[in-house]
Design a protein around this motif. Structure first.
Motif, mmCIF file in Angstrom:
data_model
loop_
_atom_site.group_PDB
_atom_site.id
_atom_site.type_symbol
_atom_site.label_atom_id
_atom_site.label_comp_id
_atom_site.label_asym_id
_atom_site.label_seq_id
_atom_site.Cartn_x
_atom_site.Cartn_y
_atom_site.Cartn_z
ATOM 1 N N VAL A 12 -40.552 -12.640 -61.892
ATOM 2 C CA VAL A 12 -39.830 -13.717 -62.557
ATOM 3 C C VAL A 12 -39.350 -14.748 -61.533
ATOM 4 C CG1 VAL A 12 -37.757 -14.256 -63.918
ATOM 5 C CG2 VAL A 12 -39.101 -12.218 -64.444
ATOM 6 N N TYR A 13 -39.085 -14.292 -60.300
ATOM 7 C CA TYR A 13 -38.468 -15.170 -59.301
ATOM 8 C C TYR A 13 -38.883 -14.728 -57.914
ATOM 9 C CZ TYR A 13 -34.809 -18.031 -57.172
ATOM 10 O OH TYR A 13 -34.128 -18.970 -56.444
ATOM 11 N N ASP A 14 -39.164 -15.709 -57.029
ATOM 12 C CA ASP A 14 -39.543 -15.420 -55.641
ATOM 13 C C ASP A 14 -39.252 -16.656 -54.790
ATOM 14 O OD1 ASP A 14 -40.622 -14.445 -53.302
ATOM 15 O OD2 ASP A 14 -42.703 -14.610 -53.956
ATOM 16 N N HIS A 15 -38.147 -16.654 -54.047
ATOM 17 C CA HIS A 15 -37.764 -17.787 -53.206
ATOM 18 C C HIS A 15 -37.004 -17.301 -51.975
ATOM 19 C CE1 HIS A 15 -38.971 -21.241 -55.582
ATOM 20 N NE2 HIS A 15 -38.527 -20.619 -56.655
ATOM 21 N N HIS A 16 -36.860 -18.192 -51.006
ATOM 22 C CA HIS A 16 -36.030 -17.935 -49.837
ATOM 23 C C HIS A 16 -34.631 -18.454 -50.139
ATOM 24 C CE1 HIS A 16 -39.330 -16.583 -47.358
ATOM 25 N NE2 HIS A 16 -40.046 -17.618 -47.799
ATOM 26 N N ARG A 51 -30.633 -21.453 -52.720
ATOM 27 C CA ARG A 51 -31.917 -21.568 -52.050
ATOM 28 C C ARG A 51 -31.829 -22.334 -50.741
ATOM 29 N NH1 ARG A 51 -36.160 -23.087 -56.707
ATOM 30 N NH2 ARG A 51 -37.026 -24.245 -54.953
ATOM 31 N N VAL A 52 -32.697 -21.966 -49.799
ATOM 32 C CA VAL A 52 -32.772 -22.611 -48.487
ATOM 33 C C VAL A 52 -33.286 -24.038 -48.626
ATOM 34 C CG1 VAL A 52 -33.972 -22.546 -46.254
ATOM 35 C CG2 VAL A 52 -33.115 -20.436 -47.262
ATOM 36 N N ASP A 53 -34.285 -24.244 -49.493
ATOM 37 C CA ASP A 53 -34.953 -25.543 -49.598
ATOM 38 C C ASP A 53 -34.194 -26.571 -50.430
ATOM 39 O OD1 ASP A 53 -35.310 -24.320 -52.048
ATOM 40 O OD2 ASP A 53 -37.432 -24.840 -52.224
ATOM 41 N N ASN A 54 -33.054 -26.178 -51.018
ATOM 42 C CA ASN A 54 -32.314 -27.109 -51.860
ATOM 43 C C ASN A 54 -30.811 -26.863 -51.718
ATOM 44 O OD1 ASN A 54 -31.537 -28.935 -53.796
ATOM 45 N ND2 ASN A 54 -32.782 -28.079 -55.435
ATOM 46 N N PRO A 55 -30.232 -27.245 -50.568
ATOM 47 C CA PRO A 55 -28.800 -27.005 -50.339
ATOM 48 C C PRO A 55 -27.937 -27.629 -51.439
ATOM 49 C CG PRO A 55 -29.866 -27.771 -48.340
ATOM 50 C CD PRO A 55 -30.864 -27.935 -49.459
ATOM 51 N N GLY A 56 -26.917 -26.908 -51.815
ATOM 52 C CA GLY A 56 -26.014 -27.396 -52.851
ATOM 53 C C GLY A 56 -26.466 -27.051 -54.252
#
Length: 136
Positions: A12-16, A51-56
């Motif tokens: 369902v989900y896979d992110h850093h 997420r690392v790629d989208n701070p905030g």
């Protein structure tokens, strides 16, 4: 660290992520990189991922039970079912809540404790989905 959420239906989900917050049976738990290994059973609740790629920004995932494991900077959540906030159909979740509330009233009338427990869990799941979709 990497965050994976899987169900019997697949990933369902896979992110850093920088941080993950889960609702365990003993309360909320926040996990960051290099956290000591841990395994914990999960309540019906929201998993929040920074997420690392989208701070905030925080991703929200409605999770219906299961467990989580943190080891070697990988957070793995194995859940009975899970749904990202963006994928939740609010009208379906509201209909499920109304059905569960009706089942609870009927079970109370017939004094069917097994059905009452099943309906209460269904209500928790529906409310969880509604809250995750609405950002509560």
């Amino acid at each position: 660290m990497t965050v994976n959420i899987v169900t019997p239906d697949g990933k369902v989900y896979d992110h850093h992520a920088n941080m993950v917050i889960v609702k365990t049976t003993s309360g909320e738990m926040g996990l960051m990189a290099n956290h000591e290994p841990v395994v914990a059973p999960l309540e019906i609740g929201e998993v929040r991922v920074r997420r690392v790629d989208n701070p905030g920004h925080e991703d929200s995932i409605a999770v219906n039970g299961g467990f989580m494991e943190m080891s070697n900077n990988v957070v793995s959540v194995v859940a009975d079912s899970a749904e990202r906030a963006r994928d939740i159909n609010l009208s379906r979740a509201e209909a499920a809540r109304q059905r569960a509330e009706k089942r609870i009233e009927e079970a109370k009338t017939t004094q069917d404790t097994d059905e009452l427990q099943r309906a209460q869990v269904a209500l928790q799941r529906a409310i969880n989905r509604i809250n995750v979709k609405n950002g509560n």
